[in-house]
Design an enzyme around this catalytic site. Structure first.
Site, short mmCIF file in Angstrom:
data_model
loop_
_atom_site.label_atom_id
_atom_site.label_comp_id
_atom_site.label_asym_id
_atom_site.label_seq_id
_atom_site.Cartn_x
_atom_site.Cartn_y
_atom_site.Cartn_z
N HIS A 367 0.80 -1.22 0.00
CA HIS A 367 0.00 0.00 0.00
C HIS A 367 0.83 1.27 0.00
CE1 HIS A 367 -3.24 -2.81 0.49
NE2 HIS A 367 -3.85 -1.90 -0.23
N CYS A 680 -8.84 -3.31 -12.57
CA CYS A 680 -8.26 -2.14 -11.89
C CYS A 680 -7.03 -2.47 -11.04
CB CYS A 680 -9.33 -1.45 -11.03
SG CYS A 680 -10.03 -2.53 -9.78
C1 PEP Z 1 -6.65 -5.49 -6.49
O1 PEP Z 1 -6.65 -6.34 -5.63
O2 PEP Z 1 -6.21 -5.66 -7.65
C2 PEP Z 1 -7.19 -4.15 -6.22
C3 PEP Z 1 -7.38 -3.29 -7.19
O3 PEP Z 1 -7.46 -3.82 -4.94
P1 PEP Z 1 -6.34 -3.51 -3.82
O4 PEP Z 1 -5.02 -3.41 -4.55
O5 PEP Z 1 -6.73 -2.25 -3.17
O6 PEP Z 1 -6.43 -4.70 -2.95
#
Ligand code: PEP
Ligand code: MG
Length: 753
Positions: A367, A680
């Site tokens: 993150h 995404c």
């Molecule tokens: C994913 O898991 O690809 C996603 C877009 O969500 P995050 O990266 O926030 O878990």
């Protein structure tokens, strides 16, 4: 034999006198080795200093032949002394001759000495040389011997950096100013030139010897008291009192902070004439050496905790208990260097002054990397050892294309990277020129390029990048940054601002995706052995609907009269969407009942990021208004490879047969049910991966804003039918290295990826 307390005090006093003496620096070194050999009853005491080429030169000795001084040079890593320098660790050998690494130097006359104790001479993380004692008899030196020698090594280091020793200066200047390249992994693309700011910087102890041991003891006592109170406060803080990994770490801190042995050793070190700061460093060094000798991984782990605790005590002593650099001290071209960092910590810094981030851990899907991307920072992770090798305000170049970090780079390297940065800026201009050009392939296929966001500060990127909308708004970021739970009104305000800033472009709000590696400091959670597979996202929402319903209420109120899209993360079974819809419907009914204006439209979507859902697509599609693939999680679960663990996160390629087949399946199901499909995850932002997605049939993808330009450039040069046929052929033939083949395809077709 152990020196008595008064003998030790006498030794420290004499060292102080030697240091204060005017006169020749070399003569002082000679006196220091004489003092050490006297105190430790060692027949030999020698100082070797590191030279520019990494070799070690004998600079002073008591006991070896004087003619060997400045004559004996050990190659890098040669002999036990070289080994001590390479490992930056003390070496204690009762029978040095028998050791395979022993290197015999006849000119020194050392053949008669059997036992050897060597400790590194260090300053602020730089290795300056090695301090050695030797004895004729076969003996193992005690831990106290090592501590005395380490203390003496600190004094020698102090003496050397003062520049008093002719000839040593070169070597020291070199070690403090040498250029170093550290190879890590690019986790947020970019090139940055700037100056280092250490996150929670290590304190460099500059004053070693004290004239007032009683005063120093008082300072030490006060600092230990303050440290203990702050740790107790931390532990009692209700948000941290739940069990969990952090709790164990804090318990270990507390255990060490209250450890009587530690306190006694600190007191002894101060009583022997060290300043409180120097005492902490000495005890830290000797404890580290002792712990490193243990093979037990438990103790190695604890060593890290203990290091942190010692650093904390040092910061307390110098009045910088909270660590960090004051905002006013932040250079305008800050390159932030840290062992580890969470997304909230990164956002604590003034982002207008940040250029790049370098961390010792972290992967591209962590993150902090996602936040770094959102802020447009170049970031390199897995930069092992970087913290040890930098000093605050060192010049640095971060190449977050190749993953290289250049510390204290030469003029040529700076010039080369300035050119590269200029070139990138030019490319950026070209991308900007494409802002209003729709992303249409050469054969006329329109691709919707959307951007990922998570904070209000991201929203201006929508217009700047020319994205068609926000394909993923990670709402949990606002929650992660907040000190308390954002109440309804605060949430409404935030979502309303996001919609206003989108100026009519669609925004997909993702419902809270909390759990796993995304934790809220104020939310108590049960301890979980496997948090990524645990009680998170929609699972929490369905079990504790109040949280989810408040967020839905906020979405509905914020989107009055506008289009609203809500996306649900971590759906594992189609029926979960029924339960979600019931909750949403209840909120809509409540909204109407209270007389608020409804959104113009409401679409409810599911993220496909848990592989089980791939086998329920025909059941899922009728229950949703759209679907978006979270490829970061989908890949992690599909390959059982932790996305945040660099040892495995790169091991499996999304451009390989299994995931591509899964994605193809999704495209087919979405087409069959006429449900809009998006992707995404981070792969959407990599031009080559995005090209493969288009080949599979994706017509909408969402990515970090900085990726829109490069991906659009790729699309404008692409023939969608060609890549689809090429990919189909690769998959039919079950080619394993599809990425390589796609690269060749792109090259042949003149597509920049
Ligand atoms: C994913 O898991 O690809 C996603 C877009 O969500 P995050 O990266 O926030 O878990
Ligand atoms: Mg996810």
């Amino acid at each position: 034999m152990l020196p008595s307390e008064p003998a030790l005090r006498g030794f420290m006093r004499r060292l102080r006198e030697i240091m204060a003496d005017p006169g020749d620096g070399q003569a002082r070194l000679d006196r220091i080795v004489r003092q050490i050999s006297g105190l430790m009853v060692a027949e030999v005491c020698s100082i070797y200093l590191k030279r520019q080429d990494g070799s070690l030169e004998l600079f002073a000795t008591e006991g070896l032949r004087p003619s060997a001084v400045h004559d004996t040079r050990l190659k890098r890593g040669e002999g036990l002394v070289g080994r001590c320098a390479e490992l930056v660790q003390s070496i204690n050998e009762p029978d040095a001759h028998a050791h395979p690494a022993f290197s015999f130097r006849p000119e020194t006359g050392e053949e008669i000495y059997q036992s050897l104790l060597a400790v590194p001479i260090q300053r602020g993380g730089d290795l300056l040389g090695v301090l050695v004692v030797q004895n004729k008899s076969r003996k193992e030196y005690s831990d106290e011997d090592t501590e005395i020698l380490q203390t003496a090594a600190m004094v020698v280091a102090e003496h050397l950096v003062s520049g008093a020793v002719a000839g040593a200066h070169n070597a020291i200047e070199f070690s403090k100013s040498a250029s170093v390249v550290i190879k890590g992994e690019a986790i947020s693309e970019g090139i940055a030139l700037g100056h280092v700011v250490l996150h929670e910087p290590r304190i460099v102890v500059t004053k070693l010897l004290s004239d007032d041991p009683a005063g120093e003891l008082k300072r030490l006592e006060a600092a230990i008291r303050e440290l203990r109170v702050s740790l107790d406060d931390m532990l009692e803080h209700e948000n941290l009192s739940a069990a969990g990994e952090h709790r164990e770490v804090l318990d270990a801190y507390r255990m060490f902070a209250h450890d009587k042995g530690w306190e006694r050793r600190l007191n002894e070190a101060v009583s022997s004439g060290l300043t409180a700061e120097a005492a902490v460093e000495r005890v830290q060094n000797s404890t580290r050496a002792r712990m490193l000798r243990q093979n037990d991984p438990y103790w190695r782990e604890r060593q890290r905790d203990f290091d942190d605790l010692s650093d904390r005590l040092l910061r307390t002593l110098v009045g910088r208990a909270n660590g960090g650099t004051a905002p006013s001290e932040l250079p305008n071209d800050t390159i932030l260097v840290a062992r580890t960092m969470g997304p909230a910590e990164l956002l604590d810094y003034d982002r207008t002054k940040l250029r790049a981030l370098v961390i010792e851990d972290g992967s591209g899907q962590s993150h902090v990397a996602i936040v770094a991307k959102a802020l447009g920072l170049a970031a390199v992770g897995q930069a092992k050892g970087v913290v040890e090798r930098v000093s605050a305000l060192d010049a640095a170049v971060v190449d977050a294309e190749s993953g290289e970090v250049h510390l204290r780079p030469s003029g040529e390297v700076i010039a080369a990277y300035s050119d590269k940065a200029r070139f990138r800026a030019k490319r950026q201009k070209q991308y900007e020129a494409l802002r209003d050009t729709p992303a249409i392939t050469r054969d006329g296929v329109r691709i919707s390029l959307q951007m990922n966001a998570g904070l209000l500060v991201d929203m201006p990127h929508l217009a700047e990048s020319g994205a068609d909308g926000v394909g993923l708004f990670r709402t949990e970021l606002q929650f992660m940054l907040s000190q308390t739970f954002p109440r309804l009104e605060r949430q409404i305000k935030a979502y309303r601002s996001v919609l206003s800033e989108a100026c009519g472009k669609p925004v997909v709000f993702r419902a809270l995706d909390i759990g796993g590696d995304k934790s809220l400091p104020y939310l108590r959670r049960p301890e979980e052995e496997n948090p990524a597979l645990g009680w998170r996202a929609i699972r929490m929402s369905l079990d504790r609907p109040a949280l989810f319903r408040t967020q839905v209420r906020a979405f509905l109120r914020a989107a009055a009269g506008r289009d609203l899209r809500i996306m649900v993360p971590m759906v594992s079974a189609a029926h979960e969407m029924d339960a979600v819809r019931v909750l949403v419907d209840k909120e809509v009914a409540l909204l109407l009942h209270r007389g608020y204006e409804k959104p113009r439209s409401l679409r409810l979507g599911a993220m496909v990021e848990v592989p089980s859902l791939l086998y329920e697509l025909d059941q899922l599609m009728p229950k949703v208004d759209f679907v978006s693939v979270g490829s970061n999680d989908l890949m992690q679960f599909m390959f059982a490879a932790d996305r945040g663990n660099a040892l495995v996160s790169r091991r499996f390629d999304p451009l390989s047969p299994a995931p591509l087949r899964a994605l193809k399946m999704l495209v087919k199901a979405a087409k069959k049910h006429k449900i809009p499909l998006n992707l995404c995850g981070e792969m959407a932002g990599r031009p080559l991966d995005a090209m493969a997605l288009i080949g599979l049939g994706f017509r909408a993808i969402s990515m970090a804003p900085a990726s829109i330009g490069p991906v659009k450039t790729m699309i404008l040069a692409l023939d969608a039918n060609d890549v689809a046929a090429f990919l189909e052929d690769m998959m039919q033939k079950n080619v394993t290295h599809i990425r390589d083949e796609l690269k060749r395809f792109a090259e042949k077709s003149g597509i920049e990826v």
